[in-house]
Design an enzyme around this catalytic site. Structure first.
Site, short mmCIF file in Angstrom:
data_model
loop_
_atom_site.label_atom_id
_atom_site.label_comp_id
_atom_site.label_asym_id
_atom_site.label_seq_id
_atom_site.Cartn_x
_atom_site.Cartn_y
_atom_site.Cartn_z
N GLU A 98 0.85 -1.19 0.00
CA GLU A 98 0.00 0.00 0.00
C GLU A 98 0.89 1.24 0.00
O GLU A 98 1.75 1.39 0.87
CB GLU A 98 -0.90 0.01 1.23
CG GLU A 98 -1.82 -1.19 1.31
CD GLU A 98 -2.69 -1.17 2.56
OE1 GLU A 98 -2.64 -0.17 3.30
OE2 GLU A 98 -3.40 -2.16 2.79
N ASP A 131 -5.08 9.09 10.26
CA ASP A 131 -3.67 8.78 10.43
C ASP A 131 -3.17 9.25 11.79
O ASP A 131 -3.43 10.38 12.22
CB ASP A 131 -2.84 9.44 9.33
CG ASP A 131 -3.25 8.94 7.95
OD1 ASP A 131 -3.24 7.72 7.77
OD2 ASP A 131 -3.58 9.77 7.09
#
Length: 265
Positions: free
Chosen positions: A49, A60
């Site tokens: 990824e 995140d």
């Protein structure tokens, strides 16, 4: 059959689980990102990824936020990911997917983004902020291009919504193991196994677990539960801590080898 579908078919025939590292494109630079992708493929990664740096983080944690900011501070451009993919596609057998904000895809144009990514050798896109209510158009375009649209299911996603997300996804489902942001954790929810088991009964898509996988030991514990394991912050942190390009590449490869051994035991 897409390359991701083929990957999971092959892994199932061997009774193996997918190891899916995440790294940030352009941190510290795109050449190092490409070198790391080559190395972790050789070290045992099944799919990689590639995070597209974005100024407004979605889920995140601090490690990945910092890596995105470093790349943006160095004037990272989206085109670099496509150029890197084009260079790698004749060298690397490991399927690559972008993890990218829907805001970026929308700005480029859905069909145009998918066409550019596919031409550059990417097999799909993980789009963490794509609402299921708005996913039908992109799902249709991706299906027509044999390009996987990978969406996230979280512990707080209602069960009827999980089913709708699965219906509009392809390649695999990204199951978020914990509530909150990305990052390394020493303990994971006790109901994780039950929740993944329920979802597995609702879809034929592979279910891959991410968020919170901090070590080879954690990966080993989760391997029986999932079709694949996604490791991000723990890898990004090791890359950031190494000082030279060679050291960053070696650190990434060593960690991926440890994870590979653990989940294959």
């Amino acid at each position: 059959m897409s390359s991701i579908d083929q990957l999971f078919s092959d892994l199932r025939s061997k009774n193996k689980k997918a190891l899916m590292p995440f790294l940030t494109a352009g941190d510290p630079d795109i050449a190092t990102t490409g070198a790391i992708i080559r190395a972790i493929g050789d070290a045992g990664a099944d799919l990689c990824e590639v995070g597209v740096p974005y100024s407004d983080p979605i889920a995140d944690g601090p490690v990945i936020q910092a890596s995105y900011q470093r790349a943006l501070d160095r004037k990272f451009k989206l085109q670099e990911i496509f150029e890197m993919g084009s260079e790698l596609k004749s060298e690397v057998a490991t399927p690559l997917v972008t993890m990218v904000s829907y805001a970026i895809i929308y700005r480029v144009g859905l069909a145009k983004y998918i066409a550019q990514a596919k031409a550059a050798g990417y097999a799909g896109a993980i789009v963490p902020d794509l609402l299921v209510e708005e996913a039908a158009e992109m799902s249709k375009i991706c299906a027509g291009e044999d390009f996987s649209l990978i969406q996230l299911v979280t512990p707080t996603t209602t069960r009827d919504r999980q089913v709708r997300i699965a219906e509009l996804s392809s390649g695999f489902l990204y199951y978020v193991s914990v509530t909150g942001i990305t990052g390394e954790r020493t303990a994971l929810p006790t109901d994780l196994v039950d929740n993944v088991g329920w979802l597995r009964e609702q879809t034929e898509l592979p279910i891959c677990i991410g968020f919170g996988i901090s070590s080879a030991e954690t990966a080993k514990q989760l391997a029986p539960v999932a079709d694949g394991l996604i490791v991000g912050s723990a890898l990004v942190r090791r890359i950031a801590a190494a000082e030279t390009q060679d050291a960053k590449v070696q650190a990434a490869a060593t960690f991926v080898k440890e994870l590979r051994v653990a989940i294959d035991e």
